[in-house]
Design an enzyme around this catalytic site. Structure first.
Site, PDB file in Angstrom:
ATOM      1  N   CYS A   1      20.338  33.307  94.523  1.00  0.00           N
ATOM      2  CA  CYS A   1      20.084  31.840  94.663  1.00  0.00           C
ATOM      3  C   CYS A   1      19.799  31.705  96.130  1.00  0.00           C
ATOM      4  O   CYS A   1      19.005  30.769  96.360  1.00  0.00           O
ATOM      5  CB  CYS A   1      20.914  31.166  94.127  1.00  0.00           C
ATOM      6  SG  CYS A   1      21.114  31.174  92.221  1.00  0.00           S
TER       7      CYS A   1
HETATM    8  N1  CO8 Z   1      27.112  23.518  73.576  1.00  0.00           N
HETATM    9  C1  CO8 Z   1      28.163  22.904  73.296  1.00  0.00           C
HETATM   10  N2  CO8 Z   1      29.425  23.175  73.580  1.00  0.00           N
HETATM   11  C2  CO8 Z   1      29.408  23.892  74.717  1.00  0.00           C
HETATM   12  C3  CO8 Z   1      28.356  24.853  75.319  1.00  0.00           C
HETATM   13  C4  CO8 Z   1      27.108  24.461  74.592  1.00  0.00           C
HETATM   14  N3  CO8 Z   1      26.156  25.042  75.065  1.00  0.00           N
HETATM   15  N4  CO8 Z   1      28.919  25.623  76.076  1.00  0.00           N
HETATM   16  C5  CO8 Z   1      30.119  25.349  76.197  1.00  0.00           C
HETATM   17  N5  CO8 Z   1      30.727  24.502  75.497  1.00  0.00           N
HETATM   18  C6  CO8 Z   1      32.081  24.208  75.397  1.00  0.00           C
HETATM   19  C7  CO8 Z   1      32.800  25.154  75.622  1.00  0.00           C
HETATM   20  O1  CO8 Z   1      33.182  26.092  74.649  1.00  0.00           O
HETATM   21  C8  CO8 Z   1      34.177  24.338  76.060  1.00  0.00           C
HETATM   22  O2  CO8 Z   1      34.812  23.904  74.909  1.00  0.00           O
HETATM   23  P1  CO8 Z   1      36.476  23.849  74.840  1.00  0.00           P
HETATM   24  O3  CO8 Z   1      36.674  22.791  75.895  1.00  0.00           O
HETATM   25  O4  CO8 Z   1      36.697  23.433  73.344  1.00  0.00           O
HETATM   26  O5  CO8 Z   1      36.905  25.078  75.326  1.00  0.00           O
HETATM   27  C9  CO8 Z   1      33.464  23.253  76.560  1.00  0.00           C
HETATM   28  O6  CO8 Z   1      32.133  23.140  76.239  1.00  0.00           O
HETATM   29  C10 CO8 Z   1      33.347  23.115  78.087  1.00  0.00           C
HETATM   30  O7  CO8 Z   1      32.744  24.551  78.407  1.00  0.00           O
HETATM   31  P2  CO8 Z   1      32.699  24.920  79.912  1.00  0.00           P
HETATM   32  O8  CO8 Z   1      34.139  24.880  80.614  1.00  0.00           O
HETATM   33  O9  CO8 Z   1      32.330  26.215  80.144  1.00  0.00           O
HETATM   34  O10 CO8 Z   1      31.896  23.929  80.605  1.00  0.00           O
HETATM   35  P3  CO8 Z   1      31.750  23.412  82.003  1.00  0.00           P
HETATM   36  O11 CO8 Z   1      31.870  21.915  81.974  1.00  0.00           O
HETATM   37  O12 CO8 Z   1      32.307  23.968  82.984  1.00  0.00           O
HETATM   38  O13 CO8 Z   1      30.054  23.257  82.125  1.00  0.00           O
HETATM   39  C11 CO8 Z   1      28.559  24.722  83.353  1.00  0.00           C
HETATM   40  C12 CO8 Z   1      29.258  24.581  82.176  1.00  0.00           C
HETATM   41  C13 CO8 Z   1      27.320  23.889  83.319  1.00  0.00           C
HETATM   42  C14 CO8 Z   1      27.907  26.110  83.485  1.00  0.00           C
HETATM   43  C15 CO8 Z   1      29.398  24.596  84.641  1.00  0.00           C
HETATM   44  O14 CO8 Z   1      30.469  25.526  84.503  1.00  0.00           O
HETATM   45  C16 CO8 Z   1      28.702  24.962  85.965  1.00  0.00           C
HETATM   46  O15 CO8 Z   1      27.656  24.315  86.239  1.00  0.00           O
HETATM   47  N6  CO8 Z   1      29.341  25.524  86.563  1.00  0.00           N
HETATM   48  C17 CO8 Z   1      28.719  26.149  87.940  1.00  0.00           C
HETATM   49  C18 CO8 Z   1      28.234  27.391  88.102  1.00  0.00           C
HETATM   50  C19 CO8 Z   1      26.454  27.299  88.125  1.00  0.00           C
HETATM   51  O16 CO8 Z   1      26.278  26.227  88.217  1.00  0.00           O
HETATM   52  N7  CO8 Z   1      26.180  28.357  87.448  1.00  0.00           N
HETATM   53  C20 CO8 Z   1      24.578  28.426  87.599  1.00  0.00           C
HETATM   54  C21 CO8 Z   1      24.219  29.876  87.810  1.00  0.00           C
HETATM   55  S1  CO8 Z   1      24.779  30.323  89.120  1.00  0.00           S
HETATM   56  C22 CO8 Z   1      24.070  29.550  90.319  1.00  0.00           C
HETATM   57  O17 CO8 Z   1      23.117  28.925  90.312  1.00  0.00           O
HETATM   58  C23 CO8 Z   1      24.949  29.482  91.731  1.00  0.00           C
HETATM   59  C24 CO8 Z   1      25.870  28.390  91.760  1.00  0.00           C
HETATM   60  C25 CO8 Z   1      26.662  28.142  92.882  1.00  0.00           C
HETATM   61  C26 CO8 Z   1      27.395  29.462  93.408  1.00  0.00           C
HETATM   62  C27 CO8 Z   1      28.136  29.208  94.467  1.00  0.00           C
HETATM   63  C28 CO8 Z   1      28.145  29.792  95.736  1.00  0.00           C
HETATM   64  C29 CO8 Z   1      29.155  29.642  96.802  1.00  0.00           C
END
Ligand code: CO8
Length: 364
Positions: free
Chosen positions: A148
């Site tokens: 990225c």
């Molecule tokens: N629909 C419904 N429910 C879902 C879904 C879905 N699609 N996906 C997950 N869930 C559920 C999970 O099962 C979980 O349920 P439970 O609580 O019962 O276990 C609940 O929702 C919460 O799941 P998560 O903990 O996985 O959800 P988050 O709130 O963490 O959100 C994200 C997920 C959006 C991916 C979030 O973790 C995020 O944005 N993380 C940051 C990383 C990122 O942005 N990655 C993108 C690609 S990499 C990138 O671009 C670089 C980013 C930064 C790099 C750092 C460099 C220094």
């Protein structure tokens, strides 16, 4: 000598997948796998979750039919002959043509093409050299990959070559076909990415005619982490591993990334600004990597010391999703024309590696 960004271009694929379309396809896939006895059962995805967890509302892709086919779940991009332009070069030519027009220069005046992206379509010849040939630029071209952060690291490389006097003009292009490395069958990440291509023209101030943004300083940093990883690569055959395993696509530990990115990026930007003697209130705009709205809101608050106005820290991820290296450059290209001479801003990428790149610019 200073490098000026005199032109920008964004190529946006015409096909759009909304969250509702995406979720319908995923849920059809889950239902089918569950009817076949998937263990553990695959839960449904939800458009509400996607919007609230990430801020993403839709994504542009090169091919939506393959992605939305619940029996396939990845794009269909037919192979091309060696005589045809590649997909990445074709996208780059569109974005570069717009950037050159904005800079008011001909392709032949460009001395270097850097194709900076998180994935490259083939091992060699370099995509940048194909773009050089299709555009008719002079000099040389090379590919680079810092996931990225490819764009900001590419900007630093191009600006350094200009500042050292070895070239006068460069183009940094970021064709990102993220739909091809995303695992669309994984509910935790299937909503994250989209496709796009950006291009920036950088010129030495002695030849730049179009105004634009002077690059005051750049700063790049990396720190190894397995929390965002893709194990696909040219050694796959040598591992006698021919099947398409899950780790051959994008994988992440999203929660950990979220937690680790905030202090790392805030500290990086803070120390870059401190070293340049830039106070928070001197920054008119922040063009951040476009992965997650909550992450950007947090970083914006930390850097500016208050809640940024939406115009101060524009997001484009609601329309494009995460487009890897291109995200901060789309934000810059679409939300910089209103700044006036003397206004300062900061482009910042962050991504797999980990990698962070920041670029301080001043409108000239
Ligand atoms: N629909 C419904 N429910 C879902 C879904 C879905 N699609 N996906 C997950 N869930 C559920 C999970 O099962 C979980 O349920 P439970 O609580 O019962 O276990 C609940 O929702 C919460 O799941 P998560 O903990 O996985 O959800 P988050 O709130 O963490 O959100 C994200 C997920 C959006 C991916 C979030 O973790 C995020 O944005 N993380 C940051 C990383 C990122 O942005 N990655 C993108 C690609 S990499 C990138 O671009 C670089 C980013 C930064 C790099 C750092 C460099 C220094």
């Amino acid at each position: 000598m200073a490098a000026i960004i005199t032109g920008s271009g964004v190529y946006t694929p015409s096909q759009v997948i909304t969250n509702d379309e995406l979720v319908a396809a995923f849920n059809a896939y889950a239902d089918r796998r569950n009817a076949e006895g998937a263990e553990p059962p695959i839960p449904h995805s939800s458009a509400d979750f996607i919007r609230s967890a990430s801020g993403i509302e839709q994504r542009h892709v090169l091919d939506k039919t393959g992605v939305l086919d619940s029996a396939r779940m990845f794009p269909s991009l037919p192979g091309r002959s060696d005589e045809q332009p590649g997909y990445m070069a074709e996208m780059a030519v569109e974005a570069c043509t717009d950037a050159l027009a904005m800079a008011g220069i001909e392709a032949g005046q460009i001395d270097a093409v850097i194709c900076a992206a998180s994935n490259h379509e083939r091992a060699y010849p370099a995509i940048a050299i194909e773009i050089q040939q299709l555009l008719g630029t002079g000099g040389f071209g090379f590919d680079m990959n810092v996931a990225c952060s490819s764009a900001t690291f590419g900007i630093q490389a191009a600006a350094d070559m200009i500042r050292s006097g070895s070239i006068k003009r460069a183009i940094v292009t970021c064709p990102e076909i993220c739909s091809a490395h995303l695992e669309w069958r994984d509910r935790d990440c299937h909503f994250i990415f989209g496709d796009v291509c950006t291009a920036l023209v950088l010129e030495d101030e002695s030849v730049a005619k179009a105004g634009g943004f002077r690059i005051d300083s750049t700063r790049c940093a990396t720190q190894f982490s397995n929390n965002i990883r893709n194990n696909d690569g040219f050694l796959r055959r040598t591992h006698d591993q021919m099947e398409d395993r899950r780790d051959m696509q994008f994988m992440q530990n999203g929660r950990k990334v979220f937690k680790e990115v905030l202090p790392m990026v805030s500290a990086h930007i803070g120390s870059h600004m401190a070293d340049e003697g830039i106070a928070a209130d001197a920054l008119k705009r922040l063009w951040l990597h476009q992965a997650n709205k909550a992450m950007n809101d947090f970083i914006g608050r930390k850097v500016l010391g208050r809640v940024p106005e939406p115009a101060e820290q524009p997001n484009i991820l609601q329309d494009y999703a995460n487009t890897s290296s291109a995200g901060s450059i789309i934000a810059f290209a679409k939300h910089s024309a209103d700044l006036v001479p003397g206004d300062r801003g900061l482009i910042c990428s962050f991504g797999a590696g980990y990698s962070v790149g920041s670029v301080v610019v001043t409108r000239v």
